[in-house]
Design an enzyme around this catalytic site. Structure first.
Site, mmCIF file in Angstrom:
data_model
loop_
_atom_site.group_PDB
_atom_site.id
_atom_site.type_symbol
_atom_site.label_atom_id
_atom_site.label_comp_id
_atom_site.label_asym_id
_atom_site.label_seq_id
_atom_site.Cartn_x
_atom_site.Cartn_y
_atom_site.Cartn_z
ATOM 1 N N LYS A 1 6.838 4.322 16.082
ATOM 2 C CA LYS A 1 5.521 4.533 15.462
ATOM 3 C C LYS A 1 4.690 3.279 15.755
ATOM 4 C CE LYS A 1 3.386 6.029 11.115
ATOM 5 N NZ LYS A 1 2.362 4.992 10.959
ATOM 6 N N LYS B 1 10.326 14.031 15.272
ATOM 7 C CA LYS B 1 9.532 15.225 15.567
ATOM 8 C C LYS B 1 10.430 16.364 16.039
ATOM 9 C CE LYS B 1 5.582 12.553 17.367
ATOM 10 N NZ LYS B 1 4.788 12.275 18.580
ATOM 11 N N LYS C 1 9.594 4.555 7.565
ATOM 12 C CA LYS C 1 9.022 3.202 7.568
ATOM 13 C C LYS C 1 10.120 2.171 7.296
ATOM 14 C CE LYS C 1 4.925 2.682 7.624
ATOM 15 N NZ LYS C 1 3.773 3.019 6.817
ATOM 16 N N TYR D 1 0.841 -1.204 0.000
ATOM 17 C CA TYR D 1 0.000 0.000 0.000
ATOM 18 C C TYR D 1 0.874 1.252 0.000
ATOM 19 C CZ TYR D 1 -3.367 3.519 1.509
ATOM 20 O OH TYR D 1 -4.145 4.645 1.588
#
Length: 666
Positions: free
Chosen positions: A119, A290, A314, A37
Site C-alpha cells: 500500500k 485483493k 496497516k 488518526y
C-alpha cells in the site's frame, strides 16, 4: 456508556476526524500521526456499528476524505476512486477471508485467488488515455469528483504520454516521493529554515496539487499504477494478469505484488512485506489484499466508500527506547539555532538512529526532555526519526535540564528569540554558518544588484577560499573570477564591472543588502531618507526608531540589535574601506501628492513594471499594499486583473487604469 454519552462521543469523533482529515487531505499539513488518526476512525466505526441508529452519511466512515482545491477544474470520475477498509490485526484477515469464502460458495465459485500488494504511501490519481494517448489526469478528491492535474502529472517522468496499444483506458495509481528524495528535500528545507514536510505522502500531495506546474516539475514525483478503472477493447478476468499487461504498455506498475492461493499464503505475504518494508525505496503504510477474479469482484460489489473485494492491513508503527546522551545546537543558513538530540544508537524500522532534531526550545519544554532521559523513538512516516515521549519512571536523578544558548555556538554573536517566535537566531552578519545565505541576499537584485554573482558562482568562490566575508566581494581580482569558468575572461570583466558599479548604489540598497531582520526594501528607503548616512542610522535610539511611521517597535528593536553587534561594525568599516557608498544620494522629494494614499496593483501592466509603479508611488509619498481593504484608496488595474479587482468593486474602492495613473504622476 449511556446512549446520550455514546451519541456525544460519536459526534466528538466525527468533528475530530473531519478536522484532521482536512489538515491531511486538503491542506497537506497533518497534525497527528497516521496511527493516531486510524485509531480514532476505528473507535468511530465500532461505535457506529454497535449503535446503527447514530449512523450518518456525513461520517467519514461512510465517505472518502478530501475536497477539490480552489483553482483546479473539477473532474467527475466515471468509475469512483474508492478508499479501502483498514484493519489492524491478523484476526480481521481471517474474517475477511471467511466472508469471501462464503460468498464464493453461495455463487458456486471455487478456488478463489488473491493478490497481496504494497500500500504505497502517496496520493491517488486516475490517468485517462484516449487511443493510447494520455489526455487527462485527476486526483481522487472525494472519490467521486477530483481535481484536474493533467499538466502537473505530465511532469512526472514515469507517466507515459503514449502507450503501446491504441486503446481507451483509465488506470489508477499512487503518486509518491521516494524515501531518499524526501530526505534530500527536507534536508534542503531545514538548511533554508523552511517548514519541514511532515511526511513523504504530504510532500507528494502538496507537490501534485500546485497551481503552478513549474513548481511540480521541480519536485521528485514518481507513480506506481495499481489498478485498471476502465478499459475498452480488451477483457481480463485476473487482476494479476491485468497488471502484467499494464507493465507491457509502459506503465510503472506497483513492483511488489504476490499471488496467493490460501489464507496461509496471504498471511505469509503480509509478513514478508512487513519484513522487507525498510528495503523498499518508497514508503508504504500497509499491505492490500485483493480478490484476483474480476468477475467475482462484480458479484462482491462495493459499499458507498469501500470495495468488498479488498482490504488494507496497516502495520503498527515501530518504536524503540534509547538514552538521550546529549543535546547539541546547529546553526542554519538563516541563523536559526536548532537543538539536536544525540542518542545511544538504536535500530528503528530498519535504520540506525543516533540523532534527531528537537525543533526548538518550546518542543523540549513541552515534552519535558532532560539530558540523560530514557526516550521513546519512532520514525514518522517511516522516514523522519522523532522523540515521541520521555519515560519519566526511568529517571535516576542524574538527568539535567538543557538551556538554549543565548550566544551563537559558531561565531559568538548574541542569539535572540523575538516575541511571538519559537526560533532563537544568531544576530551576527559575519557568522560562517549564515555566510552563503547572507552573500546571496547581499548581491540580489533588490539589494546591491550585482549582476552575474549568482548562487553557483558564490558557492565556487567560497569553495576556493576566494571569499570568506561579504566585504571580500569588493577585493575580488579579475584573474580570480576568470578562473571559475572556461574562457571566462568576458564573464570576469562583466562581473568586476558590476561589482564596481554597485559601490555607487544609494544608501537604501546597502541597508536592504545588510539583511536586517524585518527590514525590507520599503523600510530601507524610509530609513535612508530619514537618516541620510549609515552612521546616523547606526546611532539611532530605539525610541526614535519606533516612533517612525511604518517602523514600529519590532523593527526598531531588530535595527538596534543589529547595529550594536561588533560584527556589524566591522563589516561596515570594511565596506567603507572598499569604497562602497554609505550615504543617501537620492534627491529629496518635496512632492507628496500621494501622501498617506494606499495603492493596490493588480493584473499585467504595460507601461511600467510592477516595481517601477511601486517606486513612483513611494516617491510621491504613497504606499502599496498586496491586498484590497476598506483602507485602500486606489486599485491600479492592468490586463487580466482578477479577484483584487472584484473585491475593489464590491468595496467601492476607486479603480484607475494605467493611463489615469500616468496623468496622476505628470
Amino acid at each position: 456508556m449511556e446512549k446520550q454519552e455514546i451519541k456525544n462521543r460519536i459526534e466528538e469523533l466525527r468533528k475530530k476526524t473531519e478536522y484532521y482529515a482536512q489538515r491531511y487531505y486538503d491542506e497537506d499539513k497533518p497534525e497527528i500521526s497516521d496511527f493516531e488518526y486510524d485509531m480514532l476512525m476505528v473507535e468511530l466505526r465500532n461505535l457506529e456499528n454497535e449503535n446503527p441508529e447514530f449512523k450518518s452519511k456525513e461520517s467519514l466512515t461512510q465517505k472518502v476524505g478530501g475536497h477539490v482545491k480552489d483553482g483546479f477544474k473539477k473532474v467527475t470520475h466515471e468509475v469512483p476512486l474508492q478508499s479501502l477498509q483498514d484493519i489492524f490485526n491478523l484476526d480481521e484477515i481471517d474474517e475477511f477471508y471467511e466472508r469471501i469464502r462464503k460468498k464464493a460458495e453461495e455463487n458456486g465459485i471455487e478456488d478463489v485467488k488473491y493478490v497481496v500488494e504494497t500500500k504505497i504511501d502517496g496520493l491517488s490519481a486516475a490517468l485517462e488515455y484516449k487511443n493510447g494517448k494520455f489526455i487527462r489526469g485527476a486526483t481522487r478528491g472525494n472519490g467521486l469528483v477530483g481535481e484536474d492535474v493533467t499538466q502537473n502529472l505530465k511532469t512526472v517522468k514515469t507517466i507515459p504520454i503514449e502507450i503501446a496499444d491504441k486503446i481507451d483506458i483509465t488506470v489508477r495509481g499512487e503518486v509518491f516521493i521516494a524515501k531518499e528524495d524526501f530526505e534530500k528535500m527536507n534536508q534542503e528545507r531545514q538548511e533554508n529554515e523552511e517548514e519541514l514536510f511532515a511526511n513523504a505522502r504530504n510532500a507528494a500531495a502538496g507537490s501534485l496539487r500546485q497551481l503552478d506546474s513549474k513548481i511540480t516539475e521541480k519536485r521528485p514525483l514518481d507513480i506506481y499504477i495499481f489498478n485498471v478503472q476502465k478499459i475498452e477493447g480488451k477483457e481480463f478476468n485476473s487482476h494479476f494478469k491485468e497488471l502484467e499487461y499494464l507493465e507491457k504498455q509502459g506503465f510503472n506498475v506497483n513492483p511488489i505484488r504476490i499471488y496467493c492461493t490460501s489464507l496461509e499464503k496471504i498471511k505469509k505475504a503480509i509478513g514478508k512485506i512487513g519484513e522487507m518494508r525498510e528495503t523498499f525505496a518508497f514508503g508504504i503504510d500497509g499491505a492490500v489484499i485483493k480478490v484476483d477474479n474480476l468477475k467475482f469482484r462484480e458479484i462482491l460489489g462495493t459499499t458507498v466508500k469501500t470495495p468488498r473485494w479488498a482490504i488494507a492491513y496497516k502495520y503498527p508503527p515501530e518504536t524503540k527506547e534509547t538514552k538521550l546522551k546529549d543535546i547539541i545546537c546547529q546553526v542554519g543558513r538563516t541563523g536559526v539555532i536548532t537543538p539536536m538530540a544525540i542518542l545511544e544508537p538504536v535500530k528503528v524500522a530498519g535504520s540506525t538512529i543516533s540523532k534527531t532534531t528537537l525543533h526548538n526550545e518550546d518542543f523540549i519544554k513541552e515534552k519535558e526532555i532532560k539530558i540523560g532521559d530514557t526516550v521513546v523513538i519512532q520514525k514518522a512516516g517511516d522516514v523522519i526519526p522523532e522523540i515521541v515521549k520521555v519515560i519519566k519512571e526511568k529517571r535516576t536523578g542524574e538527568e539535567h535540564d538543557f538551556e538554549m544558548p543565548r550566544i551563537c555556538p559558531v561565531c559568538g554573536a548574541e542569539a535572540i528569540r523575538e516575541e511571538g517566535e519559537a526560533a532563537i537566531r544568531c544576530t551576527g552578519i559575519e557568522c560562517p554558518a549564515k555566510l552563503f545565505r547572507n552573500l546571496v541576499h547581499f548581491v540580489s537584485r533588490e539589494a546591491m544588484n550585482i549582476d552575474g554573482l549568482g548562487e553557483n558562482i558564490i558557492q565556487q568562490l567560497l569553495d576556493k577560499g576566494l571569499i570568506s566575508n561579504i566585504s571580500d566581494i569588493y577585493e575580488l581580482k579579475f584573474e580570480d573570477v576568470a578562473s571559475l569558468k572556461k574562457n571566462g575572461k568576458k564573464f570576469a570583466q562583466n562581473l568586476i564591472d558590476s561589482i564596481n558599479v554597485s559601490k555607487q548604489n544609494d544608501l537604501y540598497r546597502l541597508i536592504t543588502a545588510l539583511g536586517i531582520r524585518h527590514v525590507g526594501g520599503k523600510a530601507s528607503k524610509l530609513l535612508a531618507r530619514k537618516y541620510k548616512t549609515i552612521d546616523n542610522l547606526s546611532k539611532a535610539s530605539f525610541e526614535e526608531l519606533s516612533e517612525i511611521n511604518d517602523i514600529g517597535e519590532v523593527m526598531a528593536n531588530s535595527i538596534k540589535e543589529f547595529f550594536i553587534q561588533d560584527q556589524t561594525k566591522d563589516l561596515i568599516e570594511k565596506l567603507k574601506d572598499a569604497g562602497v557608498n554609505t550615504v543617501s544620494i537620492e534627491e529629496e522629494n518635496t512632492d507628496n501628492r500621494f501622501d498617506s494614499k494606499i495603492f493596490v496593483l493588480t493584473g499585467s501592466l504595460e507601461r511600467y513594471t510592477r516595481k517601477e509603479a511601486e517606486d513612483i508611488i513611494e516617491k510621491f509619498g504613497g504606499k502599496t499594499s498586496s491586498s484590497v481593504s476598506k483602507k485602500t484608496d486606489y486599485v491600479l488595474a492592468g490586463e487580466e486583473a482578477g479577484s483584487k479587482l472584484t473585491k475593489a468593486q464590491s468595496l467601492g474602492v476607486e479603480i484607475i487604469s494605467e493611463e489615469e495613473f500616468s496623468n496622476m504622476i505628470k
